[in-house]
Design a protein around this motif. Structure first.
Motif, PDB file in Angstrom:
ATOM      1  N   PHE A 110       0.825  -1.214   0.000  1.00 48.70           N
ATOM      2  CA  PHE A 110       0.000   0.000   0.000  1.00 48.70           C
ATOM      3  C   PHE A 110       0.863   1.270   0.000  1.00 48.70           C
ATOM      4  O   PHE A 110       0.642   2.187  -0.785  1.00 48.70           O
ATOM      5  CB  PHE A 110      -0.946   0.004   1.205  1.00 48.70           C
ATOM      6  N   ALA A 111       1.845   1.333   0.886  1.00 47.23           N
ATOM      7  CA  ALA A 111       2.644   2.560   1.007  1.00 47.23           C
ATOM      8  C   ALA A 111       3.440   2.825  -0.270  1.00 47.23           C
ATOM      9  O   ALA A 111       3.550   3.970  -0.719  1.00 47.23           O
ATOM     10  CB  ALA A 111       3.577   2.463   2.212  1.00 47.23           C
ATOM     11  N   ARG A 112       3.970   1.768  -0.857  1.00 51.77           N
ATOM     12  CA  ARG A 112       4.759   1.929  -2.081  1.00 51.77           C
ATOM     13  C   ARG A 112       3.940   2.599  -3.173  1.00 51.77           C
ATOM     14  O   ARG A 112       4.410   3.485  -3.880  1.00 51.77           O
ATOM     15  CB  ARG A 112       5.240   0.552  -2.539  1.00 51.77           C
ATOM     16  N   PHE A 113       2.699   2.210  -3.261  1.00 51.63           N
ATOM     17  CA  PHE A 113       1.886   2.762  -4.336  1.00 51.63           C
ATOM     18  C   PHE A 113       1.089   3.995  -3.917  1.00 51.63           C
ATOM     19  O   PHE A 113       0.620   4.739  -4.767  1.00 51.63           O
ATOM     20  CB  PHE A 113       0.969   1.667  -4.912  1.00 51.63           C
ATOM     21  N   TYR A 114       0.959   4.241  -2.615  1.00 51.45           N
ATOM     22  CA  TYR A 114       0.272   5.473  -2.180  1.00 51.45           C
ATOM     23  C   TYR A 114       1.221   6.663  -2.257  1.00 51.45           C
ATOM     24  O   TYR A 114       0.892   7.707  -2.797  1.00 51.45           O
ATOM     25  CB  TYR A 114      -0.288   5.327  -0.761  1.00 51.45           C
ATOM     26  N   GLN A 127      -0.003  10.293   7.854  1.00 52.85           N
ATOM     27  CA  GLN A 127       1.371  10.795   7.971  1.00 52.85           C
ATOM     28  C   GLN A 127       1.798  11.501   6.681  1.00 52.85           C
ATOM     29  O   GLN A 127       2.391  12.576   6.708  1.00 52.85           O
ATOM     30  CB  GLN A 127       2.295   9.618   8.261  1.00 52.85           C
ATOM     31  N   THR A 128       1.457  10.911   5.545  1.00 50.98           N
ATOM     32  CA  THR A 128       1.823  11.487   4.252  1.00 50.98           C
ATOM     33  C   THR A 128       1.168  12.855   4.062  1.00 50.98           C
ATOM     34  O   THR A 128       1.782  13.782   3.533  1.00 50.98           O
ATOM     35  CB  THR A 128       1.383  10.540   3.114  1.00 50.98           C
ATOM     36  N   LEU A 129      -0.071  12.981   4.512  1.00 51.48           N
ATOM     37  CA  LEU A 129      -0.830  14.223   4.311  1.00 51.48           C
ATOM     38  C   LEU A 129      -0.685  15.194   5.489  1.00 51.48           C
ATOM     39  O   LEU A 129      -1.325  16.241   5.501  1.00 51.48           O
ATOM     40  CB  LEU A 129      -2.317  13.887   4.116  1.00 51.48           C
TER      41      LEU A 129
END
Ligand code: HPA
Length: 238
Positions: free
Chosen positions: A116-120, A194-196
């Motif tokens: 998920f994280a790799r593609f998000y 975390q990303t946002l």
């Protein structure tokens, strides 16, 4: 205003949101815990409601099961509807006899085998963390409510697979990664937040134990959820 999966008017969703997996649980929470409730979403029956708790606005919406589903809703809520804080309230399966049915866990990290994280975000991480301040707030609220001793900090496994062909391989995940329980959404929620640069946390009630095969009944599950929901709501309106 409408996004592909949520049809809500501007301002119809509060900045703090409670997110159970089951949309019918979102309805139950709205009906039993909130006042002045207005529904804001029915697309695909992923029900969402905004109301007040102790006079403060709060929303509740189902995530559906698994990280692809939660990822759709959390991303749209954070990026299009000004949601700042999401607390997931869910159930989990215990990987160890050290946990009992009805124990309430506060996730301090979530490990996943998912990409998920790799593609998000392009960051191929396998461990994601909740927002530190929101987690601390869960504990300070629990202390004020006199239920702090019922909470346990735990690393959870956010799995992509509910029915595993090798039903015993959870022992490797427990041993190698320190995950004490399994659910299917926390990693994606934490990583998106975390990303946002938004906030997320996750409360889980142990609903089954893989070592013993013990499981709560659906009626018990409903009751067990109550204390977790109250804690999450009290934290969100502080
Ligand atoms: N596996 C995955 N998710 C879960 C479980 C489980 O055993 N129990 C509750 N959520």
């Amino acid at each position: 205003m409408s996004t592909p999966h949520i049809a809500a008017e501007p301002g119809a969703i509060a900045t703090s949101l409670l997110m159970p997996g089951d949309p019918l649980r979102a309805k139950f929470i709205a009906e039993h815990f909130l006042c002045d409730v207005t529904p804001f979403n029915k697309i695909r029956n992923i029900l969402g409601f905004t109301g007040t708790y102790k006079g403060r606005p709060v929303s509740v919406m189902g995530s559906g099961m698994g990280m692809p589903s939660l990822g759709i809703y959390a991303h749209e809520l954070y990026t299009q509807y000004n949601v700042e804080r999401i607390i997931r309230v869910g159930s989990c399966g215990a990987y160890t006899r050290a946990l009992s049915l009805f124990d309430v866990l506060v996730a301090n990290s979530a490990w996943t085998e998912s990409t998920f994280a790799r593609f998000y975000s392009g960051h191929d991480c396998k461990i994601a963390y909740p927002h530190h301040d929101l987690n601390m707030q869960l504990f300070s609220t629990a202390r004020a409510m006199g239920v702090e001793d019922r909470l346990q900090l735990a690393r959870v496994h956010s799995s992509d697979v509910f029915y595993r062909h090798d039903a015993e391989d959870y022992r490797d995940i427990y041993r190698d990664y320190g995950c004490v329980a399994v659910e299917m959404e926390a990693f994606a929620l934490f990583h998106i937040a975390q990303t946002l640069q938004k906030q997320a946390a996750c409360l889980l009630t142990v609903s089954d134990c893989l070592e013993t095969g013990a499981a709560v009944t659906s009626k018990q599950r409903e009751q067990a959820f109550t204390s977790m929901i109250e804690l999450a709501l009290e934290t969100l309106v502080e």
